[in-house]
Write a protein that holds these residues in place. Structure first.
Motif, mmCIF file in Angstrom:
data_model
loop_
_atom_site.group_PDB
_atom_site.id
_atom_site.type_symbol
_atom_site.label_atom_id
_atom_site.label_comp_id
_atom_site.label_asym_id
_atom_site.label_seq_id
_atom_site.Cartn_x
_atom_site.Cartn_y
_atom_site.Cartn_z
ATOM 1 N N VAL A 87 -2.364 69.766 -5.171
ATOM 2 C CA VAL A 87 -2.071 69.163 -6.474
ATOM 3 C C VAL A 87 -1.048 68.033 -6.343
ATOM 4 N N GLU A 88 -0.043 68.218 -5.488
ATOM 5 C CA GLU A 88 1.030 67.238 -5.328
ATOM 6 C C GLU A 88 1.180 66.848 -3.851
ATOM 7 N N PRO A 89 0.197 66.170 -3.299
ATOM 8 C CA PRO A 89 0.176 65.926 -1.842
ATOM 9 C C PRO A 89 1.314 65.070 -1.323
ATOM 10 N N GLY A 90 1.660 64.005 -2.022
ATOM 11 C CA GLY A 90 2.704 63.114 -1.540
ATOM 12 C C GLY A 90 4.086 63.718 -1.620
ATOM 13 N N LEU A 91 4.310 64.529 -2.625
ATOM 14 C CA LEU A 91 5.623 65.128 -2.838
ATOM 15 C C LEU A 91 6.013 66.050 -1.698
ATOM 16 N N LEU A 92 5.045 66.759 -1.146
ATOM 17 C CA LEU A 92 5.324 67.776 -0.139
ATOM 18 C C LEU A 92 4.967 67.323 1.276
ATOM 19 N N LYS A 93 4.799 66.039 1.445
ATOM 20 C CA LYS A 93 4.354 65.526 2.739
ATOM 21 C C LYS A 93 5.373 65.800 3.847
ATOM 22 N N ASN A 94 6.658 65.626 3.532
ATOM 23 C CA ASN A 94 7.681 65.759 4.567
ATOM 24 C C ASN A 94 8.766 66.769 4.207
ATOM 25 N N GLN A 95 8.517 67.602 3.210
ATOM 26 C CA GLN A 95 9.529 68.556 2.786
ATOM 27 C C GLN A 95 8.872 69.704 2.034
ATOM 28 N N SER A 96 9.701 70.679 1.637
ATOM 29 C CA SER A 96 9.214 71.828 0.881
ATOM 30 C C SER A 96 9.800 71.795 -0.519
#
Length: 320
Positions: A87-96
């Motif tokens: 649902v939020e691919p960019g938000l969680l690309k490099n973090q949790s």
């Protein structure tokens, strides 16, 4: 003037350098979303800006630079939702999400819990996101965030045409009125005793029976508490009828947010936003691109909000 930064994109997360460059320059240029030849030039000096409202899902890039805003008043609308990479691919690309929770907590400790609003929105239902799933997630995040804010804002996903297209693989469906009330009642009961007020955002449905009032993101009460004075300000006529926000000027631009959330109304297509982000120049007066030779730049007439004369007797109170 109230400056919105921004409904259209996440400036704190992706364009902080550009924003502070514009603060230093004392102005920003904003393209008309419907006519690229029309550009508004907006002064950014603290004499005319009464309050800045930041909208973000990740304030980390901005936190260490907030001293550059020492002459400004501001608060944050900070969205933390429980969705995963589908649902939020960019938000969680490099973090949790736990990293983002810690950023929320750090920001609250730095500027005060009354200036950081938690947004749990939009609420969506699908094959994997049920009402009960939201209750479980709300309990989890409330425990982590309630000590660091006074307000939680909720809204239910509106399936606009482009939202339907972008969320089609997720099997998202319309939320019924019964489900809205079920969610509202559950959230309200979960939040009891946590010293946090729940408000709705741009919703027609009346949820006051569950202790949830219609709210506003650009909120007169919060603004008055942040700036320490009563002000005269009108409802924003450019927003939809259900929106309770006060009048503001937004400096963002559509199709520039690379959180790439499937439900986002501000991106037409994820690939367009990603391409635009690559072409961003933090030294430009525009968020995206350079000023065209055939563009017409008009300096927007702005003024500080009119303070009510009795403001000298205004007692600043803790919200809620």
């Amino acid at each position: 003037m109230i400056l919105s930064v921004s409904r259209r994109t996440d400036i704190p997360a992706f364009y902080s350098e550009w924003f502070f460059n514009r603060i230093n320059a004392g102005f920003v240029d904003v393209i008309n979303p419907f006519n690229a030849k029309q550009i508004s030039r907006i002064k950014l000096n603290p004499e005319v800006i009464d309050c800045i409202v930041f909208w973000t899902k990740d304030a980390a890039p901005m936190i260490e630079h907030l001293d550059k805003l020492k002459n400004y008043k501001y608060y944050f609308q900070f969205t933390i939702t429980p969705y995963d990479e589908d649902v939020e691919p960019g938000l969680l690309k490099n973090q949790s999400k736990n990293d983002i929770v810690r950023t929320f907590q750090k920001l609250s400790n730095k500027i005060g819990k009354d200036k950081v609003i938690w947004r749990y929105d939009p609420i969506l239902l699908s094959r994997t996101h049920s009402v009960d799933w939201h209750f479980e997630q709300f309990i989890y995040y409330l425990e982590k965030l309630a000590p660091f804010t006074n307000r939680c804002v909720i809204s239910f996903l509106d399936l606009y045409a482009k939202t339907k297209h972008n969320t089609q693989p997720l099997g998202i469906r319309e939320i019924t009125e019964f489900e809205m009330k079920e969610l509202a009642q559950g959230f309200s009961e979960i939040a009891q005793g946590k010293n946090i007020e729940i408000q709705s955002c741009s919703e027609r449905i009346d949820l006051e029976n569950y202790g949830i009032k219609h709210g506003a993101c650009i909120d007169k009460e919060i603004i008055e508490n942040v700036i320490g004075a009563k002000v005269l300000i009108e409802k924003d006529k450019n927003q939809r009828q259900e929106c309770g926000c006060m009048t503001s000027i937004d400096i963002g631009q559509y199709d520039t947010c690379v959180h790439l959330c499937a439900y986002c109304y501000a991106n037409f297509r994820p690939n367009i936003a990603a391409a635009n982000f690559k072409n961003h120049n933090p030294k430009s007066s525009l968020l995206l691109g350079e000023i065209r030779q055939d563009a017409k730049i008009t300096e927007r007439k702005i003024a500080p909000l009119q303070k009510i004369k009795a403001s000298a007797n205004f007692e600043q109170t803790t919200l809620f």
